[in-house]
Scaffold this motif. Structure first.
Motif, PDB file in Angstrom:
ATOM      1  N   LEU A  21     -55.856 -17.166  56.683  1.00 38.09           N
ATOM      2  CA  LEU A  21     -55.307 -17.017  55.054  1.00 38.09           C
ATOM      3  C   LEU A  21     -56.516 -17.281  54.501  1.00 38.09           C
ATOM      4  O   LEU A  21     -57.620 -18.140  54.955  1.00 38.09           O
ATOM      5  CB  LEU A  21     -54.073 -17.806  55.172  1.00 38.09           C
ATOM      6  CG  LEU A  21     -52.759 -17.613  55.678  1.00 38.09           C
ATOM      7  CD1 LEU A  21     -51.715 -18.531  55.444  1.00 38.09           C
ATOM      8  CD2 LEU A  21     -52.412 -16.149  55.209  1.00 38.09           C
ATOM      9  N   THR A  22     -56.263 -16.793  53.132  1.00 37.17           N
ATOM     10  CA  THR A  22     -57.548 -17.248  52.151  1.00 37.17           C
ATOM     11  C   THR A  22     -56.990 -18.347  51.377  1.00 37.17           C
ATOM     12  O   THR A  22     -55.919 -18.263  50.731  1.00 37.17           O
ATOM     13  CB  THR A  22     -57.794 -15.905  51.458  1.00 37.17           C
ATOM     14  OG1 THR A  22     -58.066 -14.910  52.478  1.00 37.17           O
ATOM     15  CG2 THR A  22     -58.840 -16.112  50.463  1.00 37.17           C
ATOM     16  N   ASP A  26     -46.077 -19.436  49.718  1.00 36.63           N
ATOM     17  CA  ASP A  26     -45.894 -17.875  49.509  1.00 36.63           C
ATOM     18  C   ASP A  26     -45.662 -17.401  48.135  1.00 36.63           C
ATOM     19  O   ASP A  26     -45.266 -16.209  47.829  1.00 36.63           O
ATOM     20  CB  ASP A  26     -44.741 -17.389  50.376  1.00 36.63           C
ATOM     21  CG  ASP A  26     -43.392 -18.131  50.111  1.00 36.63           C
ATOM     22  OD1 ASP A  26     -43.474 -18.697  48.746  1.00 36.63           O
ATOM     23  OD2 ASP A  26     -42.301 -17.751  50.585  1.00 36.63           O
ATOM     24  N   GLU A  27     -46.148 -18.120  47.212  1.00 36.32           N
ATOM     25  CA  GLU A  27     -45.854 -17.703  45.937  1.00 36.32           C
ATOM     26  C   GLU A  27     -47.107 -17.149  45.248  1.00 36.32           C
ATOM     27  O   GLU A  27     -48.279 -17.045  45.960  1.00 36.32           O
ATOM     28  CB  GLU A  27     -45.811 -18.940  44.769  1.00 36.32           C
ATOM     29  CG  GLU A  27     -44.631 -19.872  45.289  1.00 36.32           C
ATOM     30  CD  GLU A  27     -44.494 -21.276  44.311  1.00 36.32           C
ATOM     31  OE1 GLU A  27     -43.692 -21.175  43.443  1.00 36.32           O
ATOM     32  OE2 GLU A  27     -44.935 -22.009  44.922  1.00 36.32           O
ATOM     33  N   ASP A  28     -47.046 -16.458  44.089  1.00 32.47           N
ATOM     34  CA  ASP A  28     -48.210 -15.841  43.362  1.00 32.47           C
ATOM     35  C   ASP A  28     -49.345 -16.994  43.043  1.00 32.47           C
ATOM     36  O   ASP A  28     -49.031 -18.279  42.731  1.00 32.47           O
ATOM     37  CB  ASP A  28     -47.717 -14.941  42.019  1.00 32.47           C
ATOM     38  CG  ASP A  28     -46.930 -14.056  42.613  1.00 32.47           C
ATOM     39  OD1 ASP A  28     -46.004 -13.444  41.489  1.00 32.47           O
ATOM     40  OD2 ASP A  28     -47.097 -13.493  43.697  1.00 32.47           O
ATOM     41  N   ARG A  70     -49.395 -14.375  51.208  1.00 35.32           N
ATOM     42  CA  ARG A  70     -48.801 -13.101  50.714  1.00 35.32           C
ATOM     43  C   ARG A  70     -48.181 -12.259  51.865  1.00 35.32           C
ATOM     44  O   ARG A  70     -48.574 -12.148  52.918  1.00 35.32           O
ATOM     45  CB  ARG A  70     -49.968 -12.085  49.942  1.00 35.32           C
ATOM     46  CG  ARG A  70     -50.763 -12.945  49.051  1.00 35.32           C
ATOM     47  CD  ARG A  70     -51.647 -12.074  48.429  1.00 35.32           C
ATOM     48  NE  ARG A  70     -52.523 -12.829  47.406  1.00 35.32           N
ATOM     49  CZ  ARG A  70     -53.481 -13.485  47.371  1.00 35.32           C
ATOM     50  NH1 ARG A  70     -53.995 -13.945  48.821  1.00 35.32           N
ATOM     51  NH2 ARG A  70     -54.129 -14.153  46.338  1.00 35.32           N
ATOM     52  N   GLY A  71     -46.917 -12.111  51.383  1.00 35.69           N
ATOM     53  CA  GLY A  71     -45.897 -11.256  52.333  1.00 35.69           C
ATOM     54  C   GLY A  71     -45.075 -12.281  53.421  1.00 35.69           C
ATOM     55  O   GLY A  71     -44.308 -11.614  54.210  1.00 35.69           O
ATOM     56  N   ARG A  72     -45.427 -13.408  53.338  1.00 31.53           N
ATOM     57  CA  ARG A  72     -44.668 -14.425  54.043  1.00 31.53           C
ATOM     58  C   ARG A  72     -44.892 -14.367  55.673  1.00 31.53           C
ATOM     59  O   ARG A  72     -43.954 -14.906  56.354  1.00 31.53           O
ATOM     60  CB  ARG A  72     -43.314 -14.560  53.890  1.00 31.53           C
ATOM     61  CG  ARG A  72     -42.891 -14.910  52.332  1.00 31.53           C
ATOM     62  CD  ARG A  72     -41.615 -15.229  51.993  1.00 31.53           C
ATOM     63  NE  ARG A  72     -41.416 -16.505  52.420  1.00 31.53           N
ATOM     64  CZ  ARG A  72     -40.663 -16.926  53.560  1.00 31.53           C
ATOM     65  NH1 ARG A  72     -39.971 -16.295  54.451  1.00 31.53           N
ATOM     66  NH2 ARG A  72     -40.634 -18.349  53.847  1.00 31.53           N
ATOM     67  N   LYS A  73     -46.245 -13.839  55.905  1.00 32.07           N
ATOM     68  CA  LYS A  73     -46.083 -13.464  57.541  1.00 32.07           C
ATOM     69  C   LYS A  73     -46.371 -14.944  58.137  1.00 32.07           C
ATOM     70  O   LYS A  73     -45.854 -14.958  59.325  1.00 32.07           O
ATOM     71  CB  LYS A  73     -47.447 -12.541  57.665  1.00 32.07           C
ATOM     72  CG  LYS A  73     -47.107 -11.022  57.089  1.00 32.07           C
ATOM     73  CD  LYS A  73     -48.433 -10.239  57.595  1.00 32.07           C
ATOM     74  CE  LYS A  73     -48.148  -8.952  57.116  1.00 32.07           C
ATOM     75  NZ  LYS A  73     -49.262  -7.839  57.296  1.00 32.07           N
ATOM     76  N   GLN A 127     -41.365 -19.693  61.781  1.00 32.83           N
ATOM     77  CA  GLN A 127     -39.954 -19.888  61.434  1.00 32.83           C
ATOM     78  C   GLN A 127     -39.545 -20.855  60.428  1.00 32.83           C
ATOM     79  O   GLN A 127     -38.823 -21.534  60.485  1.00 32.83           O
ATOM     80  CB  GLN A 127     -39.402 -19.996  62.890  1.00 32.83           C
ATOM     81  CG  GLN A 127     -39.433 -19.092  64.092  1.00 32.83           C
ATOM     82  CD  GLN A 127     -38.642 -17.777  63.732  1.00 32.83           C
ATOM     83  OE1 GLN A 127     -37.438 -17.659  63.842  1.00 32.83           O
ATOM     84  NE2 GLN A 127     -39.416 -16.632  63.375  1.00 32.83           N
ATOM     85  N   ILE A 128     -40.266 -20.468  59.315  1.00 30.80           N
ATOM     86  CA  ILE A 128     -39.940 -21.247  58.276  1.00 30.80           C
ATOM     87  C   ILE A 128     -38.521 -21.092  57.494  1.00 30.80           C
ATOM     88  O   ILE A 128     -38.784 -20.015  56.766  1.00 30.80           O
ATOM     89  CB  ILE A 128     -41.016 -21.505  57.443  1.00 30.80           C
ATOM     90  CG1 ILE A 128     -42.190 -22.160  58.102  1.00 30.80           C
ATOM     91  CG2 ILE A 128     -40.696 -22.495  56.103  1.00 30.80           C
ATOM     92  CD1 ILE A 128     -42.155 -23.446  58.780  1.00 30.80           C
ATOM     93  N   GLU A 129     -37.675 -21.793  57.370  1.00 30.23           N
ATOM     94  CA  GLU A 129     -36.270 -21.486  56.824  1.00 30.23           C
ATOM     95  C   GLU A 129     -36.299 -22.575  55.623  1.00 30.23           C
ATOM     96  O   GLU A 129     -35.179 -22.415  54.780  1.00 30.23           O
ATOM     97  CB  GLU A 129     -35.164 -21.638  57.833  1.00 30.23           C
ATOM     98  CG  GLU A 129     -35.265 -20.369  58.859  1.00 30.23           C
ATOM     99  CD  GLU A 129     -34.244 -20.523  59.883  1.00 30.23           C
ATOM    100  OE1 GLU A 129     -33.434 -21.597  59.853  1.00 30.23           O
ATOM    101  OE2 GLU A 129     -33.898 -19.594  60.636  1.00 30.23           O
ATOM    102  N   GLY A 130     -36.863 -23.416  55.625  1.00 27.60           N
ATOM    103  CA  GLY A 130     -36.676 -24.400  54.430  1.00 27.60           C
ATOM    104  C   GLY A 130     -37.995 -25.112  54.427  1.00 27.60           C
ATOM    105  O   GLY A 130     -38.671 -25.420  55.175  1.00 27.60           O
ATOM    106  N   ILE A 131     -38.291 -25.713  53.185  1.00 28.79           N
ATOM    107  CA  ILE A 131     -39.794 -26.586  52.868  1.00 28.79           C
ATOM    108  C   ILE A 131     -39.340 -27.998  52.390  1.00 28.79           C
ATOM    109  O   ILE A 131     -38.246 -27.917  51.538  1.00 28.79           O
ATOM    110  CB  ILE A 131     -40.497 -25.502  52.137  1.00 28.79           C
ATOM    111  CG1 ILE A 131     -39.920 -25.162  50.829  1.00 28.79           C
ATOM    112  CG2 ILE A 131     -41.204 -24.481  52.912  1.00 28.79           C
ATOM    113  CD1 ILE A 131     -40.769 -24.489  49.934  1.00 28.79           C
TER     114      ILE A 131
END
Length: 305
Positions: free
Chosen positions: A178-179, A234-236, A257-260, A266-270
């Protein structure tokens, strides 16, 4: 807490009783998704016994930590004493989601787990699309990551435990590139020899914001000893960059980006945090917000003290 005893260190943000994903309850609890991603909540009719409990759960985040711990423990006991209704399970699950946002003590978490297991025993939920319903996963996470005990003779609970172990295997093998917001590229597997803390967060997430100062302090304390923090949002970038500048965060902030990578882990909550030791082994993780003391415990498992 009946029948088969599954005792292990088999943590993690209220989901509605019949939903497989984390969402807002009608009581207005914000858990793990930004408001724009939540489905319209169903109208819930609380009884005279249930409404005061729902109101207190909704106000937990506004309490000092010591008061919140005591209140959470008392609410768990009160929920167990309610008549068996769908709202009882809903309240038990909502309380479990919020009980791990900090360091509220093992006794408190044990009461919460006991209450959720009791409610699930009274009102089992059928699996949907082959996945254990979220309340079973919440209970399994409490057992796995918060070191409490739960007894529940239900195949969905066993499936939730199996799901956690399968997810952990994926996280152990995971790699990503990731960047950072400043343009630097990071690859997880290239960081062997470092202690790597991977943190999933968002600007809109109150528990994420609450733990960031502790992460910053720990980064400054241990970066010269090989600690790398990779905080993934995963936000802008237009939302993340000014927020990070305002918070004066200096550890790397990566954009998914794209939540890959979220899907890979397997992130369902943060927030969620994963710690890898210098050999690349996943040695510690949390299902929710951690305090500085709790982060230190996690880092100690990777050899940083």
């Amino acid at each position: 807490m009946k029948m088969i005893r599954l005792t292990s260190s088999l943590r993690v943000a209220g989901t509605a009783v019949f939903a497989a994903s984390i969402c807002l309850t009608a009581a207005g609890l914000l858990l793990s998704r930004p408001p724009s991603l939540h489905a319209q909540p169903q109208k819930i009719i609380w009884s005279n016994q249930e409404k005061p409990i729902a109101d207190q759960i909704r106000g937990l985040r506004g309490l000092p930590d010591d008061v919140r711990a005591r209140t959470t423990k008392n609410l768990a006991v009160e929920i167990r004493q309610l008549p068996v209704t769908p709202n009882k399970l809903r309240l038990a699950n909502d309380l479990a989601n919020l009980s791990t946002e900090g360091d509220f003590g093992r006794d408190t978490l044990q009461e919460v787990a006991t209450t959720l297991a009791t409610a699930l025993h009274e009102q089992p939920i059928q699996a949907k699309q082959g996945q254990p319903p979220r309340p079973y996963v919440e209970l399994a996470q409490l057992v796995r990551y918060e070191h409490v005990q739960a007894s529940l003779d239900d195949p969905q609970f066993a499936a939730a435990i199996s799901k956690i172990e399968a997810d952990n295997q994926r996280r152990q093998q995971a790699n990503f590139t990731l960047t950072e917001i400043n343009g630097k590229t990071w690859t997880l597997k290239d960081l062997r020899g470092k202690v790597v803390l991977v943190n999933f967060w968002a600007t809109w997430c109150p528990p994420c914001r609450k733990e960031m100062p502790d992460l910053e302090t720990l980064y400054k304390q241990f970066k010269d000893q090989g600690l790398v923090i990779l905080a993934i949002s995963d936000e802008d970038e237009s939302k993340v960059t000014p927020f990070v500048a305002e918070q004066r965060v200096t550890y790397p902030i990566l954009l998914d980006r794209g939540r890959k990578v979220n899907e890979l882990f397997q992130i369902e909550g943060i927030p969620k945090t994963f710690v890898y030791d210098r050999s690349g082994k996943l040695v510690a993780q949390s299902i929710d917000m951690r305090t500085r003391r709790q982060f230190l415990e996690m880092l100690a498992q990777a050899g940083l003290q």
